[in-house]
Design a protein around this motif. Sequence first.
Motif, mmCIF file in Angstrom:
data_model
loop_
_atom_site.group_PDB
_atom_site.id
_atom_site.type_symbol
_atom_site.label_atom_id
_atom_site.label_comp_id
_atom_site.label_asym_id
_atom_site.label_seq_id
_atom_site.Cartn_x
_atom_site.Cartn_y
_atom_site.Cartn_z
ATOM 1 N N ARG A 1 19.682 -36.472 8.427
ATOM 2 C CA ARG A 1 20.940 -35.637 8.310
ATOM 3 C C ARG A 1 20.848 -34.648 9.610
ATOM 4 N N ILE A 2 19.809 -33.731 9.673
ATOM 5 C CA ILE A 2 19.871 -32.833 10.712
ATOM 6 C C ILE A 2 20.115 -33.374 11.954
ATOM 7 N N LEU A 3 19.337 -34.665 12.235
ATOM 8 C CA LEU A 3 20.041 -35.075 13.728
ATOM 9 C C LEU A 3 21.128 -35.580 13.726
ATOM 10 N N HIS B 1 23.975 -32.830 14.590
ATOM 11 C CA HIS B 1 23.733 -32.344 16.009
ATOM 12 C C HIS B 1 24.171 -33.159 16.983
ATOM 13 N N ASP B 2 23.778 -34.476 16.705
ATOM 14 C CA ASP B 2 24.289 -35.445 17.763
ATOM 15 C C ASP B 2 24.663 -36.623 17.096
ATOM 16 N N ARG B 3 26.009 -36.860 16.504
ATOM 17 C CA ARG B 3 26.498 -37.852 15.641
ATOM 18 C C ARG B 3 26.393 -39.141 16.445
ATOM 19 N N ASN B 4 26.798 -39.256 17.505
ATOM 20 C CA ASN B 4 26.857 -40.518 18.399
ATOM 21 C C ASN B 4 25.660 -41.243 18.657
ATOM 22 N N ARG B 5 24.683 -40.255 18.946
ATOM 23 C CA ARG B 5 23.340 -40.475 19.532
ATOM 24 C C ARG B 5 22.418 -41.382 18.287
ATOM 25 N N SER C 1 24.488 -44.487 12.545
ATOM 26 C CA SER C 1 23.628 -45.550 11.587
ATOM 27 C C SER C 1 23.720 -46.787 12.021
ATOM 28 N N ASP C 2 25.004 -47.332 12.649
ATOM 29 C CA ASP C 2 24.794 -48.368 13.462
ATOM 30 C C ASP C 2 23.981 -48.858 14.409
ATOM 31 N N LYS C 3 23.271 -47.749 14.924
ATOM 32 C CA LYS C 3 22.187 -48.040 16.038
ATOM 33 C C LYS C 3 20.840 -48.031 15.433
#
Length: 758
Positions: free
Chosen positions: A229-231, A234-238, A241-243
């Motif tokens: 959740r923290i990650l 701060h960087d939703r695109n990186r 969840s689809d990755k």
Amino acid sequence: MNTALFDKKMIYINQLHREHYQMIHDAGKKGKLFCPVCEEPVRFYLGIENEPHFFHLSKGASCQDPIQTNEEQVSEKTEYVERNGFKIPVSRSITTVEQRTEFKNPQPVKKVPVFTESTKSQSAVTSPYIEDLRKHQFALDANQSEALLHTEGPLLVIAGAGSGKTRVLTARTAYMIHEKKIDPQSIMLVTFTAKAAAEMKHRLQTYPKMENYNIGKLLAGTFHSIFYRILSFHDRNRWSSDKLLKKEWQKEQIIKDGGRELELDEKEFAYDLAIQQIGFWKNSLILPSQVRPESPWEEKVAFLYNHYEKTKQEKDLFDFDDMLVGCYQLFQENPSILAAYQNRFQYFLIDEFQDINKVQYELIRLLCTSKNICAVGDDDQSIYSFRGSDPHYLLEFEKDYPNAKIVVLNENYRSSHEIVATANAVIKKNKERRPKEMKAQFTSPAVPTLFYPFDEEEEATMIIQDIQEKIAAGFEPQNFAILFRTNTGSRAVFERLANSSLPFRIDQDVEPFYERFIVKGMVSFLRLALNEDDQDAIRNVLPVLFVKNNVLQDLKAESILKDCSLLECLSEVKTGFAFQERKLKKLVSVIRSIRGLTPLTAIETVEKELGYGDFIKKRGNEGNKLDKGSDDVRDLKVAARGFQTLFDFLEHVHHMTAMNKEMKNLSKNLVNAITLSTIHRSKGLEYKVVYIISTVDGSLPHDYALDSYRNGDLAPLEEERRLLYVAITRAMEQLYISVPDKRRGKKAHPSRFLAPIK
């Protein structure tokens, strides 16, 4: 009764070799045993509570044993012939055996101290909220109260098995929020499973004066969920969840791509273990460039690790381990982000602290500048070193937190005094542990029992018989658990349960025994003996013969052109290697020669004539410390001994494979069912009656731990002892420990861990 008629011959239990008990038991189930007096069908009893005997199916029948003549009592030297996998005298009945293994009666464990009733002591120091808890039937003992009241500064709670650690964690959280008026948003409650996190939130809702509003503001979850959740924030695109690589096959696909560069055979190389090893390195914060391989196998895995990380980076993917490693790197590279979370979270409660690994420990250490950490765990239940867990973080807690308060929860509220005393006697032999002795709250007339089956087959029969007796006396199927060290150890028990009417459940991700690579290869040779055009069997034997898989298409074409079987075509394949071609030339004659043999003899023939043992060595088991291919073949031989023809055995294999798939589907919805589980997966659970199977050296402790011990490393052996301790403490009322005389066809020796209780 001690006598019965079998094949029109009188058999006597006192002359029956233990090796034949299972065969006679199975003959009774097939209606082939009869009373020598009334000639009605009888069965052969093989259980735990009573000695072996023949009994009538019809209630009330009570025939007396006929008198045994002097001639029948005499045993003489004779020659033996193998029949149905057993050594049978040529000239006399199966009851005449020169040397017999005597039946050994079950024994209660020794040295159980006298039970002294323990009164729940209450703490001299109390608080209004503790009184509220007591009024609402949430009473705490003195040690639990002490842990609850210490909210400022580091606290280590040593929570022994069944000591109510979940109550302490949740009651302490409620106390902090309600009485100490601590902002719930400043509290982080970390568990190891999502189920545990959900249970703790549910418990909090049952406590007095706890409002859902405050519970909702509390951050409670697993390490992975919290730090992901923290990650993501701060960087939703990186970190979308689809990755995420959610499935093992997705990881395996990437790693196999790297394996092709090393020309690793997909069927031969243990990719599942490579994934496990990579996970171990990542959780230990060892980057690909920092790996120092200790074996040729690890050199290959280190290459795959590097390939795996590069591929993920190129494709912008991540796995579950990256959720922790990535967050650790985020904090290291962004001091301002770290400082923000350090300011927000002032109180940390960590469950199952004995199972923490390096990356998890370092994340908490980075965040917890306030030193208000409550770590709850039990060093005696640390059993996950294979995934990076290290009990030394608990054992050496005071090194990083010098002023830590230590509270020991030593009251066991789960198990009887007899079970707790047995567990204490076993675990106190470990040297790397915090000294403690658990105390039970109640006693029971049922003392833990050691029982002594002949082998795995008889072990399974005795356990199922005992469960049936207990269910008839009022127990429910869900009251029972059968625990084993590794999944392969469950084969015989699974087969007995599958052929019974008892409901049972198994783990979803357990590989069926007959689907294991080495087992499937050997079974495929047997299948070819009955059908030389079995394409699936041909495909499975190609790796054993060191022939590439793409040959199969050529074999199909050749078979049509030459009007011959696939097996005959395979024997003519040219590989360019003399040793391979010699083996292939022998193939047809060897396979055809085993058609009329017993399954056991057929397996031994394939081993010897086609070099199956050489294939296992060549395949290499250095990466697999727990399950070796040679062990799989020995297990298969034990399974094959009970069958007279290849057809019957292969029908059994097919049936058991299908049953395994069916049971996995049924297990999802079964509640009132017997649990079949590894000891690792049983941790945290409890059952009225527990059976621990194959408690012998080589199984528990495992061979790899004994090898490590011989090489001067004591740690794996101590973890194996902790594993037995965990198994024992799953039992609430009754405990049965199996000590078979034979394991995988060889003489077994009782586990060295049993010395204090034998």
